[in-house]
Design a protein around this motif. Sequence first.
Motif, PDB file in Angstrom:
ATOM      1  N   LYS A   1       3.226  19.299  -2.459  1.00 13.72           N
ATOM      2  CA  LYS A   1       4.662  19.598  -2.392  1.00 13.72           C
ATOM      3  C   LYS A   1       5.384  18.705  -1.397  1.00 13.72           C
ATOM      4  O   LYS A   1       6.592  18.553  -1.440  1.00 13.72           O
ATOM      5  CB  LYS A   1       4.884  21.062  -2.012  1.00 13.72           C
ATOM      6  N   LYS A   2       4.662  18.090  -0.449  1.00  8.17           N
ATOM      7  CA  LYS A   2       5.272  17.208   0.537  1.00  8.17           C
ATOM      8  C   LYS A   2       5.270  15.759   0.089  1.00  8.17           C
ATOM      9  O   LYS A   2       6.005  14.933   0.590  1.00  8.17           O
ATOM     10  CB  LYS A   2       4.509  17.307   1.864  1.00  8.17           C
ATOM     11  N   LYS A   3       4.405  15.450  -0.850  1.00  9.91           N
ATOM     12  CA  LYS A   3       4.122  14.067  -1.186  1.00  9.91           C
ATOM     13  C   LYS A   3       5.350  13.284  -1.609  1.00  9.91           C
ATOM     14  O   LYS A   3       5.492  12.109  -1.297  1.00  9.91           O
ATOM     15  CB  LYS A   3       3.069  14.025  -2.289  1.00  9.91           C
ATOM     16  N   LYS A   4       6.284  13.916  -2.308  1.00  2.00           N
ATOM     17  CA  LYS A   4       7.445  13.207  -2.828  1.00  2.00           C
ATOM     18  C   LYS A   4       8.424  12.790  -1.736  1.00  2.00           C
ATOM     19  O   LYS A   4       9.302  11.982  -1.969  1.00  2.00           O
ATOM     20  CB  LYS A   4       8.170  14.086  -3.836  1.00  2.00           C
ATOM     21  N   LYS A   5       8.296  13.346  -0.523  1.00  2.87           N
ATOM     22  CA  LYS A   5       9.290  13.088   0.517  1.00  2.87           C
ATOM     23  C   LYS A   5       9.155  11.721   1.157  1.00  2.87           C
ATOM     24  O   LYS A   5      10.115  11.170   1.651  1.00  2.87           O
ATOM     25  CB  LYS A   5       9.197  14.165   1.610  1.00  2.87           C
ATOM     26  N   VAL A   6       7.961  11.168   1.232  1.00  2.00           N
ATOM     27  CA  VAL A   6       7.754   9.896   1.910  1.00  2.00           C
ATOM     28  C   VAL A   6       7.249   8.890   0.896  1.00  2.00           C
ATOM     29  O   VAL A   6       6.129   8.995   0.417  1.00  2.00           O
ATOM     30  CB  VAL A   6       6.738  10.037   3.066  1.00  2.00           C
ATOM     31  N   THR A   7       8.075   7.924   0.548  1.00  2.00           N
ATOM     32  CA  THR A   7       7.707   6.992  -0.510  1.00  2.00           C
ATOM     33  C   THR A   7       7.766   5.541  -0.073  1.00  2.00           C
ATOM     34  O   THR A   7       7.284   4.671  -0.772  1.00  2.00           O
ATOM     35  CB  THR A   7       8.633   7.175  -1.718  1.00  2.00           C
ATOM     36  N   ASN A   8       8.354   5.268   1.071  1.00  2.00           N
ATOM     37  CA  ASN A   8       8.537   3.878   1.471  1.00  2.00           C
ATOM     38  C   ASN A   8       8.063   3.638   2.892  1.00  2.00           C
ATOM     39  O   ASN A   8       8.079   4.544   3.725  1.00  2.00           O
ATOM     40  CB  ASN A   8      10.013   3.478   1.390  1.00  2.00           C
ATOM     41  N   PHE A   9       7.657   2.425   3.139  1.00  2.00           N
ATOM     42  CA  PHE A   9       7.340   1.972   4.508  1.00  2.00           C
ATOM     43  C   PHE A   9       8.556   1.217   5.006  1.00  2.00           C
ATOM     44  O   PHE A   9       8.890   0.152   4.494  1.00  2.00           O
ATOM     45  CB  PHE A   9       6.114   1.074   4.467  1.00  2.00           C
ATOM     46  N   VAL A  10       9.266   1.777   5.981  1.00  2.00           N
ATOM     47  CA  VAL A  10      10.495   1.172   6.475  1.00  2.00           C
ATOM     48  C   VAL A  10      10.381   0.957   7.968  1.00  2.00           C
ATOM     49  O   VAL A  10      10.177   1.909   8.726  1.00  2.00           O
ATOM     50  CB  VAL A  10      11.726   2.059   6.192  1.00  2.00           C
ATOM     51  N   LEU A  11      10.450  -0.275   8.427  1.00  2.00           N
ATOM     52  CA  LEU A  11      10.437  -0.553   9.855  1.00  2.00           C
ATOM     53  C   LEU A  11      11.706  -0.036  10.484  1.00  2.00           C
ATOM     54  O   LEU A  11      12.803  -0.323  10.014  1.00  2.00           O
ATOM     55  CB  LEU A  11      10.313  -2.064  10.116  1.00  2.00           C
ATOM     56  N   LYS A  12      11.579   0.752  11.558  1.00  2.00           N
ATOM     57  CA  LYS A  12      12.760   1.246  12.263  1.00  2.00           C
ATOM     58  C   LYS A  12      13.491   0.092  12.914  1.00  2.00           C
ATOM     59  O   LYS A  12      12.884  -0.864  13.381  1.00  2.00           O
ATOM     60  CB  LYS A  12      12.343   2.263  13.331  1.00  2.00           C
ATOM     61  N   LYS A  13      14.816   0.192  12.969  1.00  2.00           N
ATOM     62  CA  LYS A  13      15.627  -0.884  13.568  1.00  2.00           C
ATOM     63  C   LYS A  13      16.229  -0.400  14.879  1.00  2.00           C
ATOM     64  O   LYS A  13      16.481   0.756  15.060  1.00  2.00           O
ATOM     65  CB  LYS A  13      16.739  -1.300  12.614  1.00  2.00           C
TER      66      LYS A  13
ATOM     67  N   LEU B   1       0.823  -1.209   0.000  1.00  2.00           N
ATOM     68  CA  LEU B   1       0.000   0.000   0.000  1.00  2.00           C
ATOM     69  C   LEU B   1       0.858   1.260   0.000  1.00  2.00           C
ATOM     70  O   LEU B   1       0.507   2.256  -0.644  1.00  2.00           O
ATOM     71  CB  LEU B   1      -0.935  -0.005   1.209  1.00  2.00           C
ATOM     72  N   CYS B   2       1.991   1.206   0.696  1.00  2.00           N
ATOM     73  CA  CYS B   2       2.886   2.364   0.715  1.00  2.00           C
ATOM     74  C   CYS B   2       3.565   2.558  -0.640  1.00  2.00           C
ATOM     75  O   CYS B   2       3.735   3.690  -1.095  1.00  2.00           O
ATOM     76  CB  CYS B   2       3.935   2.202   1.814  1.00  2.00           C
ATOM     77  N   ARG B   3       3.960   1.455  -1.275  1.00  2.00           N
ATOM     78  CA  ARG B   3       4.569   1.582  -2.603  1.00  2.00           C
ATOM     79  C   ARG B   3       3.582   2.158  -3.610  1.00  2.00           C
ATOM     80  O   ARG B   3       3.964   2.836  -4.563  1.00  2.00           O
ATOM     81  CB  ARG B   3       5.081   0.220  -3.077  1.00  2.00           C
ATOM     82  N   GLU B   4       2.301   1.886  -3.366  1.00  2.00           N
ATOM     83  CA  GLU B   4       1.252   2.456  -4.220  1.00  2.00           C
ATOM     84  C   GLU B   4       0.925   3.902  -3.828  1.00  2.00           C
ATOM     85  O   GLU B   4       0.151   4.565  -4.515  1.00  2.00           O
ATOM     86  CB  GLU B   4      -0.009   1.600  -4.127  1.00  2.00           C
ATOM     87  N   GLY B   5       1.503   4.368  -2.735  1.00  2.00           N
ATOM     88  CA  GLY B   5       1.294   5.752  -2.303  1.00  2.00           C
ATOM     89  C   GLY B   5      -0.011   6.004  -1.590  1.00  2.00           C
ATOM     90  O   GLY B   5      -0.429   7.162  -1.437  1.00  2.00           O
ATOM     91  N   VAL B   6      -0.657   4.948  -1.117  1.00  2.00           N
ATOM     92  CA  VAL B   6      -1.955   5.114  -0.453  1.00  2.00           C
ATOM     93  C   VAL B   6      -1.829   5.978   0.795  1.00  2.00           C
ATOM     94  O   VAL B   6      -2.689   6.835   1.058  1.00  2.00           O
ATOM     95  CB  VAL B   6      -2.552   3.735  -0.084  1.00  2.00           C
ATOM     96  N   HIS B   7      -0.745   5.793   1.561  1.00  2.00           N
ATOM     97  CA  HIS B   7      -0.609   6.493   2.844  1.00  2.00           C
ATOM     98  C   HIS B   7      -0.360   7.985   2.691  1.00  2.00           C
ATOM     99  O   HIS B   7      -0.432   8.732   3.673  1.00  2.00           O
ATOM    100  CB  HIS B   7       0.518   5.860   3.664  1.00  2.00           C
ATOM    101  N   THR B   8      -0.068   8.473   1.487  1.00  2.00           N
ATOM    102  CA  THR B   8       0.200   9.902   1.290  1.00  2.00           C
ATOM    103  C   THR B   8      -0.797  10.576   0.353  1.00  2.00           C
ATOM    104  O   THR B   8      -0.588  11.709  -0.054  1.00  2.00           O
ATOM    105  CB  THR B   8       1.623  10.095   0.724  1.00  2.00           C
TER     106      THR B   8
END
Length: 291
Positions: free
Chosen positions: A279-291, A266-273
């Motif tokens: 203008k902000k949309k391009k900044k967050v493109t991936n769902f990455v679990l924090k380590k 869903l994140c790769r499809e951009g659903v979450h943004t």
Amino acid sequence: EEDIHDKFIHLTNYSINKRNEDFEFNETPEELNGHKWSLNMLWKHFEKEGINKFPIWEEIKDIVVKTILCGHLPIKTVFEEDVKSDYNCYKLFGFDVLLDESLKPWLLEVNNFPTLNHKSLDRHVNEVMIAEMFNILGFHITEPINDKKKAAIIDNTGLDSFVDFDPQMYMRKKSNEQLEKEEDWAKGKPGLFDEDKLTPLDVRILIRAEEELEQTVNFTRLLPCADGRKYLDCCQVPSYSDSLLQHWEEKHGYESSQGREVLGRLCREGVHTKDFVEKKKKKVTNFVLKK
């Protein structure tokens, strides 16, 4: 009757008992000595005595959930009135629980601002607890960072990538789509939490829940849980977000990797943004679990 005025007998409070001249401080947290133990040492003592700790711990967890639910409505009301972002709100409570002679747990009090003492035993417990709490909270570097610094952070921490902080990931303003969906939920419309019905806000809530859960080591998430619906039914005012999380737990709780794969897609499809300012949309493109 001769001991009725001896306050050390009637209270188990550490701040009082430590003033007794016979009180023994525990300077070796990993050993069963002194008058104050860590929870792990209590469990070791129970094991030595042949006592099963698990039913006791389950009862304590049940007490904690029900206690929080008793204050659910005023907590929810103040949160919705005063909190402007989901990024900057958390609370650490301290629960005092007494075990009686039958090992039945009883709630004594809840500390709104628990004391974090500096003695050896307290530091042994609290330093690890606080570090994990901040990991669960997932604080970001909120200031803009150039590519050189990003590369250095990735190299020093072993992260796979670096995602810039975007406050819109935590915004509480709801789109018209979200408001309409929550109205349908309040009316009992079925199927609203199916994967193809998830809104951008739904996905962001689920991402944060999965990221928080990924960081738990000694903490245990009490809600949502497999049988969490029995608790949600006790709430004076139903919560859309709690219902969403409970539905997700019931569907993916036993196979969390499958749920995370769904969120990743869903994140790769951009659903979450989709409801972000362009203008902000391009900044967050991936769902990455924090380590």
